[in-house]
Design a protein around this motif. Structure first.
Motif, PDB file in Angstrom:
ATOM      1  N   ARG A  14       0.845  -1.203   0.000  1.00 26.58           N
ATOM      2  CA  ARG A  14       0.000   0.000   0.000  1.00 26.58           C
ATOM      3  C   ARG A  14       0.877   1.250   0.000  1.00 26.58           C
ATOM      4  O   ARG A  14       0.613   2.214  -0.721  1.00 26.58           O
ATOM      5  N   GLU A  37       3.807   1.474  -1.200  1.00 30.43           N
ATOM      6  CA  GLU A  37       4.431   1.541  -2.532  1.00 30.43           C
ATOM      7  C   GLU A  37       3.445   1.981  -3.608  1.00 30.43           C
ATOM      8  O   GLU A  37       3.852   2.278  -4.727  1.00 30.43           O
ATOM      9  N   GLY A  38       2.141   1.952  -3.287  1.00 30.30           N
ATOM     10  CA  GLY A  38       1.122   2.350  -4.254  1.00 30.30           C
ATOM     11  C   GLY A  38       0.518   1.210  -5.045  1.00 30.30           C
ATOM     12  O   GLY A  38      -0.257   1.452  -5.973  1.00 30.30           O
ATOM     13  N   SER A  39       0.832  -0.030  -4.698  1.00 32.46           N
ATOM     14  CA  SER A  39       0.306  -1.189  -5.424  1.00 32.46           C
ATOM     15  C   SER A  39      -1.036  -1.668  -4.894  1.00 32.46           C
ATOM     16  O   SER A  39      -1.724  -2.421  -5.580  1.00 32.46           O
TER      17      SER A  39
END
Length: 91
Positions: A31, A33-35
């Protein structure tokens, strides 16, 4: 960017308990990391759902395969591309 719904039905309840903290650490990291867009468990104990962001199903599948729940056989994996809607269009 595409979205993918990763359903993780229960496979082994004891393993799920044993690897829960590692799984949550994995989700938190992804989360940050933006994934990962969102996540949560099913209240009936049947498993959970994570919405991932990625370029392709193969890329997300490779990412999800690193989740401790999947690595250690605690959960099954069902991965589906998800067409997220943010408003209603009436035709």
């Amino acid at each position: 960017m595409k979205y993918f719904a990763a359903l993780s039905p229960m496979k082994d309840e004891e393993k799920s308990k044993a690897y829960r903290e590692q799984h949550l650490d994995f989700i938190k990291e992804k989360r940050e990391e933006g994934s990962v867009l969102m996540f949560g468990r099913f209240t009936d104990g049947a498993g959970g759902l994570v919405i991932y962001k990625g370029e392709s199903k193969e890329a997300v599948e490779a990412l999800v395969s690193q989740d401790p729940y999947i690595v250690h056989g605690a959960r099954y994996l069902q991965l589906h591309e998800w067409d997220m809607q943010t408003d209603y269009t009436i035709n």
